[in-house]
Design a protein around this motif. Structure first.
Motif: not given
Length: 302
Positions: A182-184, A245-246, A259-262, A299-302
């Protein structure tokens, strides 16, 4: 017995010859070690230089060492080495070393006394900042403070890790190869650090430095500067995609992490610190001087 072909005892060393295919190209000097008089030997086939050198790997042995644009204490800091990170030296003088960082290839000058021969590392600082004690006792005097991400070799001694410079509490460190996901969460440990141009966590951090160290502790290599990160991190997001997030938000010369959507976590010169604030506030502030405040979303996807 068949005789072996050996060179004369006092023969000069054999020279390596290079052949430049085509015209010499202009490379990004931030990430390609080439200056007017010298270049990394790995560039010999694409770039003409009067001299080439093969890099020697050294290790940063101080908590943090600025990487400077010129061999002067008043030069601009372009990045920072953290303890235990490698630096590949191409030119060494009494006071300065010129070369490039092992973790991202970034080029610059580092003070010679901040570097030494390569060191074996076993642990990494997990906390945002960790005190280095003079003895294995939390009441012992503090020798120094090491930044998050610093690497060192140590042996366990009770609740502490004994290293060549002192003692680190085991709560502040993890195994060097223990990567996070979790880079956040990693980036949030830098919350409140002062904004320092070129910083990567030793007494300060800048926007792209924060992104790089947070991803690095998750095993994800990222370029150093925002323009390089904009093309080198994850994949682009459509303009109508909901943020999560992320995600990474890029502005002109700036970057932050959602850190979240906002809300955005970013080290910035407005607050002169790493802070979390609504993305809408950042956009409104930048709209005063930029027609397009957000220039990319990744975005970095899993």
């Amino acid at each position: 017995m068949k005789a072996m072909n050996t060179p004369p005892r006092n023969a000069p060393p054999e020279r390596t010859r290079f052949k430049l295919e085509g015209r010499s190209v202009k490379l990004d000097s931030r990430i390609h070690a080439a200056r007017g008089d010298l270049a990394d030997v790995s560039l010999a086939g694409v770039l003409f230089s009067a001299h080439y050198a093969r890099a020697v790997e050294l290790t940063c042995v101080v908590p943090g060492a600025p990487i400077l644009s010129a061999p002067s204490g008043t030069a601009t800091a372009v990045s920072e080495l953290l303890r235990g990170e490698s630096f590949h030296a191409l030119d060494v003088t009494t006071d300065w070393t010129w070369g490039f960082c092992g973790h991202d290839g970034y080029v610059g000058y580092v003070r010679r006394d901040a570097l030494d021969t390569r060191e074996q590392t076993s642990h990494r600082i997990f906390a945002g900042t960790a005190p280095l004690f003079s003895a294995p006792d939390i009441k012992a005097s503090i020798v120094d403070y090491w930044p998050g991400g610093a690497l060192f070799g140590a042996e366990a001694q009770g609740d502490f890790l004994m290293c060549s410079d002192g003692y680190v509490h085991h709560r502040h460190a993890v195994a060097a190869d223990a990567l996070e996901s979790d880079w956040v969460a990693v980036a949030l440990r830098y919350l409140g650090q002062p904004y320092v141009w070129g910083g990567r966590g030793h007494r300060g951090v800048d926007c792209s430095g924060l992104v790089q160290v947070a991803l690095g502790q998750c095993g994800i290599k990222a370029p150093r500067d925002t323009d390089l990160q904009r093309d080198g991190i994850g994949s682009p997001l459509p303009g109508d995609a909901a943020l999560q997030r992320g995600d990474f938000i890029f502005f002109p010369g700036h970057v932050g992490i959602m850190v979240d959507g906002d809300n955005l976590l970013h080290a910035n010169a407005h607050w002169m610190a790493a802070v979390v604030e609504p993305l809408a506030d950042v956009v409104a502030r930048l709209a005063e001087s930029h027609d397009q405040p957000i220039i990319a979303r990744r975005r970095i996807s899993a």
